[in-house]
Structure formats: C-alpha cells, structure tokens
Design an enzyme around this catalytic site. Structure first.
Site, PDB file in Angstrom:
ATOM      1  N   GLU A  65       0.830  -1.205   0.000  1.00 34.81           N
ATOM      2  CA  GLU A  65       0.000   0.000   0.000  1.00 34.81           C
ATOM      3  C   GLU A  65       0.867   1.258   0.000  1.00 34.81           C
ATOM      4  O   GLU A  65       2.084   1.187   0.175  1.00 34.81           O
ATOM      5  CB  GLU A  65      -0.936  -0.032   1.212  1.00 34.81           C
ATOM      6  CG  GLU A  65      -1.913  -1.190   1.151  1.00 34.81           C
ATOM      7  CD  GLU A  65      -2.870  -1.240   2.337  1.00 34.81           C
ATOM      8  OE1 GLU A  65      -2.634  -0.544   3.346  1.00 34.81           O
ATOM      9  OE2 GLU A  65      -3.862  -1.984   2.236  1.00 34.81           O
ATOM     10  N   ALA A  67       0.663   5.787   0.835  1.00 36.87           N
ATOM     11  CA  ALA A  67      -0.084   6.947   1.341  1.00 36.87           C
ATOM     12  C   ALA A  67      -0.899   7.578   0.209  1.00 36.87           C
ATOM     13  O   ALA A  67      -2.010   8.072   0.429  1.00 36.87           O
ATOM     14  CB  ALA A  67       0.874   7.966   1.940  1.00 36.87           C
ATOM     15  N   CYS A  74      -1.980  -4.747  -5.524  1.00 34.45           N
ATOM     16  CA  CYS A  74      -2.462  -5.988  -4.920  1.00 34.45           C
ATOM     17  C   CYS A  74      -1.387  -7.082  -4.988  1.00 34.45           C
ATOM     18  O   CYS A  74      -0.496  -7.051  -5.839  1.00 34.45           O
ATOM     19  CB  CYS A  74      -3.679  -6.506  -5.671  1.00 34.45           C
ATOM     20  SG  CYS A  74      -5.061  -5.383  -5.779  1.00 34.45           S
ATOM     21  N   GLU A  76      -1.701 -10.179  -5.992  1.00 36.96           N
ATOM     22  CA  GLU A  76      -1.759 -10.985  -7.216  1.00 36.96           C
ATOM     23  C   GLU A  76      -0.962 -10.327  -8.339  1.00 36.96           C
ATOM     24  O   GLU A  76      -0.226 -10.977  -9.068  1.00 36.96           O
ATOM     25  CB  GLU A  76      -3.221 -11.156  -7.683  1.00 36.96           C
ATOM     26  CG  GLU A  76      -4.115 -11.896  -6.709  1.00 36.96           C
ATOM     27  CD  GLU A  76      -4.836 -10.946  -5.755  1.00 36.96           C
ATOM     28  OE1 GLU A  76      -4.225  -9.954  -5.278  1.00 36.96           O
ATOM     29  OE2 GLU A  76      -6.018 -11.205  -5.467  1.00 36.96           O
ATOM     30  N   CYS A 113      -9.441  -9.082  -7.092  1.00 39.30           N
ATOM     31  CA  CYS A 113     -10.280  -7.951  -7.493  1.00 39.30           C
ATOM     32  C   CYS A 113     -10.361  -7.898  -9.024  1.00 39.30           C
ATOM     33  O   CYS A 113      -9.648  -8.636  -9.719  1.00 39.30           O
ATOM     34  CB  CYS A 113      -9.712  -6.646  -6.934  1.00 39.30           C
ATOM     35  SG  CYS A 113      -8.275  -6.028  -7.842  1.00 39.30           S
ATOM     36  N   CYS A 116      -7.032  -7.294 -10.903  1.00 30.35           N
ATOM     37  CA  CYS A 116      -6.156  -8.466 -10.920  1.00 30.35           C
ATOM     38  C   CYS A 116      -6.691  -9.539 -11.860  1.00 30.35           C
ATOM     39  O   CYS A 116      -5.926 -10.202 -12.561  1.00 30.35           O
ATOM     40  CB  CYS A 116      -5.960  -9.017  -9.515  1.00 30.35           C
ATOM     41  SG  CYS A 116      -4.947  -7.922  -8.496  1.00 30.35           S
TER      42      CYS A 116
HETATM   43 ZN   LIG Z   1      -6.321  -6.955  -7.013  1.00 30.73          ZN
END
Ligand SMILES: [Zn+2]
Length: 165
Positions: A65, A67, A74, A76, A113, A116
């Site tokens: 992740e 800021a 992700c 994947e 998601c 991905c």
């Molecule tokens: Zn994803």
C-alpha cells in the site's frame, strides 16, 4: 430478435488443506508466507499470492500500500509482475491467494479484485496456458480451473485489433 445467453462455471470447494495435492498445499503455504510480508499499514488487510510456474518455480507477491492510495498494488499483480519480469518464458500454471487480518488467515477465502482478474486473464492469453486459481481461507478452499472463468466477456488485446506476438 433477441436471445438470452447464459454463462456459468463450476469450481471445487474443500474444507481442509489435507484434501489438496501436495503441490497445491505448498503453493498455499507460500501465499501465506507472502501475506506476512505485506505492507498494509492503512487497511491492515495483508494479502499474499504465490504463482507456480511450469518449471516448478514459485514466485511470491504481497500487497504493497501507499499513502497515495492509487499507487498501492495488490498481491496478485505483484506476484504476476514478478514472474513476468524474472521468468518471462516460464508460464504460470497456478496462483494461490491468502489474506490475513489480526495475524490470522481469513475464515472465508478471498477472490482477486477486478483489476487483478484482468491482468491474470491477459497473462493466461499471452502464454496460452490456463492459470488455476487457488483461494485459501481458514474454513474453505476453492479451486477454479482458469482465470478467464472469473472474467467472462472480458476485454482483451484482440479487441484492440493490433498485431501482437
Ligand atoms: Zn487486485
């Protein structure tokens, strides 16, 4: 005259790791390991993915992740970017995905998601080889035989009408 079309697919569901073949158990273990390496200070949702290549090599990825939220990626896509970057000619044949919250594997298995799915589907198309998806939760494991099953009527490179290798 209009016609109604139907799309459906089947997948396997297991209740315990012991029901899986050793290779798949190994891939799930690698995904869990990758989840421990996630950088998820904002969501605290730590995801790990492990891609098995045709040669047997396993490439791990975790969510990273940022800021600046859209800059995050992700697990994947981290894993698949790693495999394409390091082993471009070795084809992915499976990807295991596991997620952790509060240092514990999620009870339910989590699915990739939309972003991905799109990226994994293109990799499947690029290599011409199906990528099995192994979704691993504490109480349930799901195996889907191909990424494209998770993305019916997908937008793909053929839609761009460009000549690609
Ligand atoms: Zn994803």
């Amino acid at each position: 005259m209009s016609t109604v079309k139907n799309i459906s697919f089947s997948y396997q569901e297991f209740e315990s790791l012991a029901e899986l073949v050793t290779e798949d158990q190994e891939l799930i273990a690698a995904a869990k390991e990758a989840a421990n390496h996630a950088y998820a200070p904002y969501s605290k949702f730590m995801v790990g993915a492990a891609v098995r290549l045709e040669s047997g090599i396993i490439v791990r990825g975790s969510n990273v992740e940022n800021a600046a939220f859209p800059s995050g990626i992700c697990a994947e896509r981290t894993a698949i970017s790693g495999s394409v970057s390091n082993y471009p000619d070795d084809k992915p044949v499976a990807i295991a995905i596991a997620a952790m919250t509060n240092n514990e594997l999620t009870a339910e298995c989590i699915s990739p998601c939309g972003n991905c799915r799109q990226v994994l589907a293109e990799e499947e198309m690029r290599t011409g080889k199906r990528i099995r998806i192994i979704l691993s939760g504490r109480e349930k494991i799901r195996i889907i035989e191909s990424v494209s099953l998770l993305l019916p009527l997908q937008f793909c490179r053929n839609n761009l009408r460009v000549n690609l290798p």
